[in-house]
Design a protein around this motif. Structure first.
Motif, PDB file in Angstrom:
ATOM      1  N   ALA A 107       0.835  -1.200   0.000  1.00 31.25           N
ATOM      2  CA  ALA A 107       0.000   0.000   0.000  1.00 31.25           C
ATOM      3  C   ALA A 107       0.870   1.251   0.000  1.00 31.25           C
ATOM      4  CB  ALA A 107      -0.933  -0.013   1.214  1.00 31.25           C
ATOM      5  N   GLN A 108       1.966   1.250   0.769  1.00 29.86           N
ATOM      6  CA  GLN A 108       2.869   2.395   0.767  1.00 29.86           C
ATOM      7  C   GLN A 108       3.508   2.567  -0.612  1.00 29.86           C
ATOM      8  OE1 GLN A 108       5.603   1.609   3.940  1.00 29.86           O
ATOM      9  NE2 GLN A 108       4.199   2.373   5.535  1.00 29.86           N
ATOM     10  N   GLN A 109       3.930   1.457  -1.222  1.00 29.53           N
ATOM     11  CA  GLN A 109       4.547   1.501  -2.544  1.00 29.53           C
ATOM     12  C   GLN A 109       3.553   2.005  -3.579  1.00 29.53           C
ATOM     13  OE1 GLN A 109       7.737   0.795  -3.008  1.00 29.53           O
ATOM     14  NE2 GLN A 109       7.698   1.193  -5.199  1.00 29.53           N
ATOM     15  N   LEU A 110       2.294   1.576  -3.469  1.00 28.48           N
ATOM     16  CA  LEU A 110       1.256   1.997  -4.404  1.00 28.48           C
ATOM     17  C   LEU A 110       1.022   3.498  -4.314  1.00 28.48           C
ATOM     18  CD1 LEU A 110      -0.798   0.979  -6.491  1.00 28.48           C
ATOM     19  CD2 LEU A 110      -2.409   0.676  -4.623  1.00 28.48           C
ATOM     20  N   LEU A 111       1.088   4.042  -3.107  1.00 28.84           N
ATOM     21  CA  LEU A 111       0.879   5.479  -2.936  1.00 28.84           C
ATOM     22  C   LEU A 111       2.081   6.301  -3.385  1.00 28.84           C
ATOM     23  CD1 LEU A 111      -0.913   5.523   0.553  1.00 28.84           C
ATOM     24  CD2 LEU A 111      -1.938   5.944  -1.682  1.00 28.84           C
ATOM     25  N   THR A 112       3.265   5.806  -3.124  1.00 28.78           N
ATOM     26  CA  THR A 112       4.457   6.588  -3.458  1.00 28.78           C
ATOM     27  C   THR A 112       4.906   6.379  -4.899  1.00 28.78           C
ATOM     28  OG1 THR A 112       5.884   4.860  -2.581  1.00 28.78           O
ATOM     29  CG2 THR A 112       5.323   6.663  -1.095  1.00 28.78           C
TER      30      THR A 112
END
Length: 136
Positions: A107-112
């Protein structure tokens, strides 16, 4: 017969009066005894009725107290289970779930960086397909 003197007549009248009074007293004693016996029997019957009612009430109390005891016991068990669950969830640290950690990183990777996240999805696609086939 000789003529009776005044003292003898008074004595005869007094004897008759005492005989009549004795008969009245015997009759009064019998009626009083009957009344006492009737009162005793009524009282005894009332006592038996009260004893029966008291036994019924005590029986109902026993039934209801057993139900209350069971309810309280079950509530106590439920409360203990709830408290144990709360303690286990809040006080005792949970073991880290690798799936949750991976999902958070994704989820963090998807946002960044969405491009790199879609590349990760492509790499995971065979595993997703395999999991869906096993679920069916």
């Amino acid at each position: 017969m000789e003529s009776l003197g005044i003292v003898e007549v008074v004595s005869l009248i007094a004897s008759l009066a005492s005989l009549i009074l004795a008969m009245v007293a015997i009759h009064a004693a019998r009626s009083s005894e009957k009344e006492v016996r009737d009162n005793f029997e009524k009282t005894q019957k009332m006592m038996v009725d009260y004893e029966s009612r008291i036994k019924d009430v005590l029986s109902e109390i026993d039934k209801k107290s057993a139900i209350i005891e069971k309810t309280v016991s079950e509530s106590q068990k439920d409360l203990m289970a709830t408290m144990t669950n709360i303690i286990n969830e809040t006080v005792i640290p949970k073991k880290e779930d690798m799936g949750e950690q991976f999902a958070m990183m994704f989820a963090q990777q998807l946002l960044t960086n969405p491009e790199q996240a879609s590349g990760m999805m492509g790499a995971l696609q065979p595993f997703i397909d395999m999991a869906q086939k096993e679920g069916k």
